[in-house]
Motif scaffolding. Structure first.
Motif, short mmCIF file in Angstrom:
data_model
loop_
_atom_site.label_atom_id
_atom_site.label_comp_id
_atom_site.label_asym_id
_atom_site.label_seq_id
_atom_site.Cartn_x
_atom_site.Cartn_y
_atom_site.Cartn_z
N ALA A 119 0.83 -1.21 0.00
CA ALA A 119 0.00 0.00 0.00
C ALA A 119 0.86 1.26 0.00
CB ALA A 119 -0.93 -0.01 1.21
N MET A 120 1.95 1.22 0.76
CA MET A 120 2.84 2.38 0.83
C MET A 120 3.47 2.65 -0.53
SD MET A 120 6.19 2.93 3.24
CE MET A 120 7.05 1.57 2.41
N LEU A 121 3.90 1.61 -1.22
CA LEU A 121 4.54 1.79 -2.52
C LEU A 121 3.55 2.26 -3.58
CD1 LEU A 121 6.88 -1.36 -2.56
CD2 LEU A 121 7.53 1.03 -2.24
N VAL A 122 2.33 1.73 -3.53
CA VAL A 122 1.31 2.16 -4.49
C VAL A 122 0.98 3.63 -4.28
CG1 VAL A 122 -1.12 1.93 -5.10
CG2 VAL A 122 0.30 -0.11 -4.92
N HIS A 123 0.88 4.06 -3.03
CA HIS A 123 0.61 5.47 -2.76
C HIS A 123 1.77 6.36 -3.23
CE1 HIS A 123 -2.72 4.12 -0.18
NE2 HIS A 123 -3.14 5.38 -0.23
N ALA A 124 2.99 5.88 -3.02
CA ALA A 124 4.16 6.70 -3.35
C ALA A 124 4.38 6.81 -4.85
CB ALA A 124 5.40 6.10 -2.68
N PHE A 125 4.18 5.71 -5.59
CA PHE A 125 4.55 5.70 -7.01
C PHE A 125 3.37 5.84 -7.98
CE2 PHE A 125 8.10 3.30 -5.06
CZ PHE A 125 9.14 4.13 -5.44
N VAL A 126 2.15 5.61 -7.51
CA VAL A 126 1.00 5.64 -8.43
C VAL A 126 -0.01 6.72 -8.02
CG1 VAL A 126 -0.87 4.31 -9.48
CG2 VAL A 126 1.30 3.18 -8.90
N LEU A 127 -0.53 6.63 -6.81
CA LEU A 127 -1.55 7.59 -6.39
C LEU A 127 -1.00 9.01 -6.32
CD1 LEU A 127 -3.63 5.74 -3.65
CD2 LEU A 127 -3.86 5.74 -6.12
N SER A 128 0.28 9.15 -6.00
CA SER A 128 0.87 10.49 -5.95
C SER A 128 0.84 11.15 -7.33
CB SER A 128 2.30 10.40 -5.42
OG SER A 128 3.11 9.63 -6.30
N LYS A 129 1.00 10.34 -8.38
CA LYS A 129 0.96 10.89 -9.74
C LYS A 129 -0.46 11.25 -10.14
CE LYS A 129 4.99 8.18 -11.14
NZ LYS A 129 5.89 9.35 -11.15
N ILE A 130 -1.44 10.47 -9.67
CA ILE A 130 -2.83 10.78 -9.99
C ILE A 130 -3.28 12.05 -9.28
CG2 ILE A 130 -5.21 9.95 -9.69
CD1 ILE A 130 -4.19 7.12 -10.08
N ASP A 131 -2.82 12.25 -8.06
CA ASP A 131 -3.27 13.39 -7.26
C ASP A 131 -2.45 14.66 -7.49
OD1 ASP A 131 -5.26 11.86 -6.10
OD2 ASP A 131 -4.01 11.25 -4.41
N TYR A 132 -1.29 14.56 -8.10
CA TYR A 132 -0.45 15.74 -8.27
C TYR A 132 -1.10 16.74 -9.23
CZ TYR A 132 3.45 18.72 -9.63
OH TYR A 132 4.25 19.82 -9.88
N CYS A 133 -1.36 17.94 -8.75
CA CYS A 133 -1.94 19.01 -9.57
C CYS A 133 -3.21 18.56 -10.30
CB CYS A 133 -0.94 19.53 -10.60
SG CYS A 133 0.41 20.49 -9.88
N ASN A 134 -3.97 17.64 -9.69
CA ASN A 134 -5.12 17.11 -10.42
C ASN A 134 -6.28 18.09 -10.52
OD1 ASN A 134 -5.94 17.03 -7.76
ND2 ASN A 134 -6.62 14.91 -7.79
N ALA A 135 -6.17 19.27 -9.87
CA ALA A 135 -7.21 20.28 -10.03
C ALA A 135 -7.30 20.76 -11.48
CB ALA A 135 -6.96 21.46 -9.10
N VAL A 136 -6.20 20.66 -12.23
CA VAL A 136 -6.21 21.10 -13.64
C VAL A 136 -7.02 20.14 -14.51
CG1 VAL A 136 -3.96 22.21 -13.41
CG2 VAL A 136 -4.08 19.86 -14.23
N LEU A 137 -7.40 18.99 -13.96
CA LEU A 137 -8.19 18.03 -14.73
C LEU A 137 -9.68 18.28 -14.62
CD1 LEU A 137 -6.30 14.70 -13.87
CD2 LEU A 137 -5.92 16.26 -15.79
N PHE A 138 -10.07 19.28 -13.82
CA PHE A 138 -11.50 19.57 -13.68
C PHE A 138 -12.07 20.01 -15.03
CE2 PHE A 138 -15.23 22.08 -12.87
CZ PHE A 138 -15.87 21.39 -11.86
N GLY A 139 -13.18 19.39 -15.40
CA GLY A 139 -13.86 19.77 -16.63
C GLY A 139 -13.38 19.07 -17.88
N ILE A 140 -12.40 18.15 -17.76
CA ILE A 140 -11.98 17.42 -18.95
C ILE A 140 -13.05 16.40 -19.31
CG2 ILE A 140 -9.54 17.76 -18.43
CD1 ILE A 140 -9.41 14.88 -17.50
#
Length: 262
Positions: A96-117
């Motif tokens: 779980a720690m590795l998935v959060h560090a390497f995958v979920l962090s990329k999904i959540d990074y600056c994801n506000a710019v994805l609003f409205g796509i």
């Protein structure tokens, strides 16, 4: 360009021409009218890009975010393939720690710019989240995963994660902890009108209405106050009750969490 150089020099900054990129932003009807050959004649030292990278976020000319979404998916699936090779040797906590560090962090990074796509682009990112959940829960590739994400992992879907980020930005603005250039976009409706209104005790923000352009509707000045005003009153009241950001986030996640299907 000379004015830009002067402004940066007055603020003790230096413009590096080799790292400066230029991009034209427009819609599918405006962009074909640009004569890049003519521009290269008038600006021989300037290269106009079809996409640029700003703080790790790839912006394309129509702001569809398709290139950035592609980068998220490519990087996320790559990391999941590497983790899948060693999954049997990992404890649940370590995985779980590795998935959060390497995958979920990329999904959540600056994801506000994805609003409205588009829904199609959101589905692509959601597929990465689903694959990460299958890896953690040891579910086959084509196994149903929605219930596991909701009941076991307690993850918000991608669309709600984007919404969560935008609302937290507004919370930071109304509590005075956000940057000034965003705070000035989140004005109390009572303060902006200058007169007493029946809605004052509901702590609405002044909404900015846009034209029909999709890009304008995705601006923070438009979506931020509009989304805030749709929140339950008890969530908006937390700012007056000196509620902590952690408490607000917990209550907001509960509000956004998808309800089990009956």
């Amino acid at each position: 360009l000379e004015e830009l150089h002067q402004w940066m020099r007055s603020n003790r900054l230096k413009l590096n021409p080799d790292k400066t990129q230029f991009i034209w932003i427009g819609n599918q009807y405006q962009l074909p009218k640009i004569d890049y050959q003519l521009l290269s004649v008038h600006f021989p030292d300037t290269t106009f890009q079809r996409s640029v990278v700003d703080l790790g976020v790839v912006l394309d000319q129509q702001l569809t975010m398709s290139t950035y979404v592609g980068n998220i998916c490519r990087s996320g699936f790559y990391q999941l393939r590497q983790l899948r090779l060693v999954r049997r040797n990992l404890s649940e906590e370590t995985a779980a720690m590795l998935v959060h560090a390497f995958v979920l962090s990329k999904i959540d990074y600056c994801n506000a710019v994805l609003f409205g796509i588009t829904k199609q682009q959101l589905t692509r990112v959601q597929s990465v989240l689903n694959a990460a959940a299958r890896l953690l829960l040891r579910i086959p590739k084509f196994g149903h995963i929605s219930a596991g994400i909701r009941d076991e992992l307690h993850w918000l879907p991608v669309e709600q994660r984007v919404l969560f980020k935008v609302i937290v930005l507004v919370w930071n603005c109304v509590t005075g902890t956000g940057p000034s250039y965003l705070r000035e976009l989140c004005i109390s409706k009572s303060n902006s009108s200058g007169r007493s209104l029946r809605s004052d005790d509901k702590y609405f923000l002044k909404e900015t209405f846009s034209k029909n352009a999709t890009k304008q509707k995705r601006a923070f000045s438009v979506v931020g106050p509009a989304i805030w005003n749709k929140l339950p009153l008890e969530l908006r009241l937390l700012q007056l009750n000196h509620g902590s950001t952690a408490l607000f986030k917990n209550n907001l996640k509960t509000h956004l969490f998808p309800k089990p299907e009956s």
